[in-house]
Design a protein around this motif. Structure first.
Motif, PDB file in Angstrom:
ATOM      1  N   ILE A 118      12.699   6.682  59.551  1.00 14.17           N
ATOM      2  CA  ILE A 118      11.956   8.144  59.898  1.00 14.17           C
ATOM      3  C   ILE A 118      12.403   8.572  61.458  1.00 14.17           C
ATOM      4  N   CYS A 119      12.175   9.455  61.913  1.00 18.61           N
ATOM      5  CA  CYS A 119      12.402   9.950  63.273  1.00 18.61           C
ATOM      6  C   CYS A 119      11.257   9.885  64.226  1.00 18.61           C
ATOM      7  N   VAL A 120      11.585   9.694  65.321  1.00 20.51           N
ATOM      8  CA  VAL A 120      10.535   9.618  66.353  1.00 20.51           C
ATOM      9  C   VAL A 120       9.489  10.703  66.215  1.00 20.51           C
ATOM     10  N   GLU A 121       8.320  10.527  66.303  1.00 24.49           N
ATOM     11  CA  GLU A 121       7.264  11.383  66.101  1.00 24.49           C
ATOM     12  C   GLU A 121       6.834  11.789  64.836  1.00 24.49           C
ATOM     13  N   ASP A 122       7.479  11.441  63.691  1.00 25.53           N
ATOM     14  CA  ASP A 122       7.484  11.483  62.321  1.00 25.53           C
ATOM     15  C   ASP A 122       6.239  10.199  61.897  1.00 25.53           C
ATOM     16  N   GLN A 123       5.837  10.304  60.626  1.00 20.88           N
ATOM     17  CA  GLN A 123       4.808   9.477  60.183  1.00 20.88           C
ATOM     18  C   GLN A 123       5.334   8.874  58.955  1.00 20.88           C
ATOM     19  N   VAL A 124       5.063   7.429  59.043  1.00 17.43           N
ATOM     20  CA  VAL A 124       5.434   6.797  57.807  1.00 17.43           C
ATOM     21  C   VAL A 124       4.179   6.131  57.113  1.00 17.43           C
ATOM     22  N   GLU A 125       4.126   6.154  55.660  1.00 18.37           N
ATOM     23  CA  GLU A 125       3.017   5.868  54.897  1.00 18.37           C
ATOM     24  C   GLU A 125       3.359   4.422  54.349  1.00 18.37           C
ATOM     25  N   ILE A 126       2.494   3.477  54.294  1.00 18.09           N
ATOM     26  CA  ILE A 126       2.766   2.007  53.792  1.00 18.09           C
ATOM     27  C   ILE A 126       1.382   1.844  53.047  1.00 18.09           C
ATOM     28  N   SER A 127       1.698   0.878  51.964  1.00 14.48           N
ATOM     29  CA  SER A 127       0.311   0.560  51.272  1.00 14.48           C
ATOM     30  C   SER A 127       0.746  -1.031  50.807  1.00 14.48           C
ATOM     31  N   ALA A 128      -0.194  -1.841  50.264  1.00 11.61           N
ATOM     32  CA  ALA A 128       0.061  -2.840  49.752  1.00 11.61           C
ATOM     33  C   ALA A 128      -0.635  -2.844  48.217  1.00 11.61           C
ATOM     34  N   SER A 129       0.344  -3.514  47.357  1.00 13.05           N
ATOM     35  CA  SER A 129      -0.320  -3.689  45.796  1.00 13.05           C
ATOM     36  C   SER A 129      -0.580  -5.052  45.659  1.00 13.05           C
ATOM     37  N   ASN A 130      -1.573  -5.278  44.874  1.00  5.75           N
ATOM     38  CA  ASN A 130      -2.054  -6.572  44.558  1.00  5.75           C
ATOM     39  C   ASN A 130      -1.566  -6.803  43.180  1.00  5.75           C
ATOM     40  N   ILE A 131      -0.400  -7.615  42.889  1.00  2.00           N
ATOM     41  CA  ILE A 131       0.421  -7.810  41.610  1.00  2.00           C
ATOM     42  C   ILE A 131      -0.267  -9.251  41.199  1.00  2.00           C
ATOM     43  N   SER A 132      -1.597  -9.971  41.710  1.00  2.00           N
ATOM     44  CA  SER A 132      -1.769 -11.055  41.100  1.00  2.00           C
ATOM     45  C   SER A 132      -3.106 -10.736  40.513  1.00  2.00           C
ATOM     46  N   SER A 133      -3.537 -11.706  40.024  1.00  2.00           N
ATOM     47  CA  SER A 133      -4.853 -11.659  39.451  1.00  2.00           C
ATOM     48  C   SER A 133      -6.182 -12.149  40.340  1.00  2.00           C
ATOM     49  N   ALA A 134      -5.676 -12.622  41.590  1.00  2.00           N
ATOM     50  CA  ALA A 134      -6.688 -12.740  42.659  1.00  2.00           C
ATOM     51  C   ALA A 134      -7.504 -11.312  42.853  1.00  2.00           C
ATOM     52  N   ASN A 135      -8.690 -11.589  43.297  1.00  2.00           N
ATOM     53  CA  ASN A 135      -9.524 -10.411  43.678  1.00  2.00           C
ATOM     54  C   ASN A 135      -9.307 -10.296  45.331  1.00  2.00           C
ATOM     55  N   ILE A 136      -8.532  -9.650  45.776  1.00  2.32           N
ATOM     56  CA  ILE A 136      -8.388  -9.503  47.340  1.00  2.32           C
ATOM     57  C   ILE A 136      -9.504  -8.757  47.545  1.00  2.32           C
ATOM     58  N   THR A 137     -10.027  -9.085  48.608  1.00  3.81           N
ATOM     59  CA  THR A 137     -11.165  -8.627  49.560  1.00  3.81           C
ATOM     60  C   THR A 137     -10.754  -8.040  50.723  1.00  3.81           C
ATOM     61  N   ASP A 138      -9.778  -8.361  51.458  1.00  4.80           N
ATOM     62  CA  ASP A 138      -9.322  -8.012  52.538  1.00  4.80           C
ATOM     63  C   ASP A 138      -7.748  -8.144  53.074  1.00  4.80           C
ATOM     64  N   TYR A 139      -7.564  -7.216  53.569  1.00  4.13           N
ATOM     65  CA  TYR A 139      -6.161  -7.139  54.155  1.00  4.13           C
ATOM     66  C   TYR A 139      -5.778  -6.882  55.771  1.00  4.13           C
ATOM     67  N   ASN A 140      -5.168  -7.691  56.273  1.00  5.59           N
ATOM     68  CA  ASN A 140      -5.200  -7.674  57.797  1.00  5.59           C
ATOM     69  C   ASN A 140      -3.508  -7.189  57.945  1.00  5.59           C
ATOM     70  N   TRP A 141      -3.320  -6.041  58.567  1.00  7.78           N
ATOM     71  CA  TRP A 141      -2.299  -5.231  59.045  1.00  7.78           C
ATOM     72  C   TRP A 141      -1.850  -5.720  60.295  1.00  7.78           C
ATOM     73  N   THR A 142      -0.468  -5.903  60.692  1.00  6.27           N
ATOM     74  CA  THR A 142       0.154  -6.044  62.124  1.00  6.27           C
ATOM     75  C   THR A 142       1.108  -4.939  61.886  1.00  6.27           C
ATOM     76  N   TYR A 143       1.091  -3.972  63.093  1.00  7.13           N
ATOM     77  CA  TYR A 143       2.272  -3.012  63.125  1.00  7.13           C
ATOM     78  C   TYR A 143       2.087  -2.591  64.463  1.00  7.13           C
ATOM     79  N   ASN A 144       3.157  -3.453  65.294  1.00  4.72           N
ATOM     80  CA  ASN A 144       3.229  -3.316  66.492  1.00  4.72           C
ATOM     81  C   ASN A 144       3.906  -2.147  67.084  1.00  4.72           C
ATOM     82  N   ASN A 145       3.465  -1.622  68.110  1.00 10.15           N
ATOM     83  CA  ASN A 145       3.917  -0.122  68.694  1.00 10.15           C
ATOM     84  C   ASN A 145       3.480   0.910  67.979  1.00 10.15           C
ATOM     85  N   ALA A 146       2.946   0.977  66.916  1.00  6.82           N
ATOM     86  CA  ALA A 146       2.664   2.073  66.179  1.00  6.82           C
ATOM     87  C   ALA A 146       1.374   2.496  66.152  1.00  6.82           C
ATOM     88  N   GLN A 147       1.006   3.877  66.126  1.00  9.44           N
ATOM     89  CA  GLN A 147      -0.215   4.395  66.152  1.00  9.44           C
ATOM     90  C   GLN A 147      -0.749   4.528  65.067  1.00  9.44           C
TER      91      GLN A 147
END
Length: 170
Positions: A5-34
């Motif tokens: 992306i360019c400076v000042e643009d936005q990026v969209e990210i997401s996670a997919s659960n491909i296991s049979s586990a019942n995910i209850t929480d995600y913990n994201w780390t995105y240093n220096n991003a708003q």
């Protein structure tokens, strides 16, 4: 996968659960991003914005009551905005010469005179001739970013031919 992306643009990210586990929480780390939108504890999507060029890592860790996943990483490359050209001009009685040093990461330049597009060029100088004395022109030069820089950045200058009082014979 790498997102670019360019400076000042936005990026969209997401996670997919491909296991049979019942995910209850995600913990994201995105240093220096708003974080623009999204839930830090959800699978996304998250919208992030970076204010400086560089390469950044975003990761997510998924968990439930029984286990925690390994971190899943995504690389975000943020490209700089091309710089403005620095214009100077040399006046003559019947023409003006506008020049600028090469702009880092510019692939070409657009010329405008009094708001009208003239041409796209790789050159670093523009001469406008056939003018009369004391003629003022508004000249805008746009630096166009190449693949490793984003956008267009412009600078304008008012260039004026010499007045009759300034014209000398040598």
């Amino acid at each position: 996968a790498v997102d670019t992306i360019c400076v000042e643009d936005q990026v969209e990210i997401s996670a997919s659960n491909i296991s049979s586990a019942n995910i209850t929480d995600y913990n994201w780390t995105y240093n220096n991003a708003q974080l623009i939108s999204g839930n830090n504890n959800g699978s996304g999507p998250l919208r992030l914005k970076y204010n400086a060029a560089g390469t950044y890592n975003v990761n997510a860790v998924a968990s439930n009551a029984e286990c925690t996943s390994l971190a899943i990483d995504k690389v975000i490359t943020v490209l700089p905005i091309v710089s403005k050209p620095i214009l100077s001009f040399q006046p003559y009685a019947d023409k003006v010469s506008i020049s600028w040093p090469a702009v880092n990461r510019a692939q070409s330049y657009n010329w405008y005179i009094n708001g009208t597009f003239i041409k796209n060029t790789f050159g670093l100088q523009l001469e406008i001739d056939g003018l009369i004395t004391n003629t003022a022109l508004n000249v805008t030069i746009e630096a166009i970013g190449e693949a490793c820089a984003c956008g267009i950045n412009a600078e304008s200058i008012t260039a004026r031919t010499l007045s009759c009082n300034e014209v000398k014979l040598d």
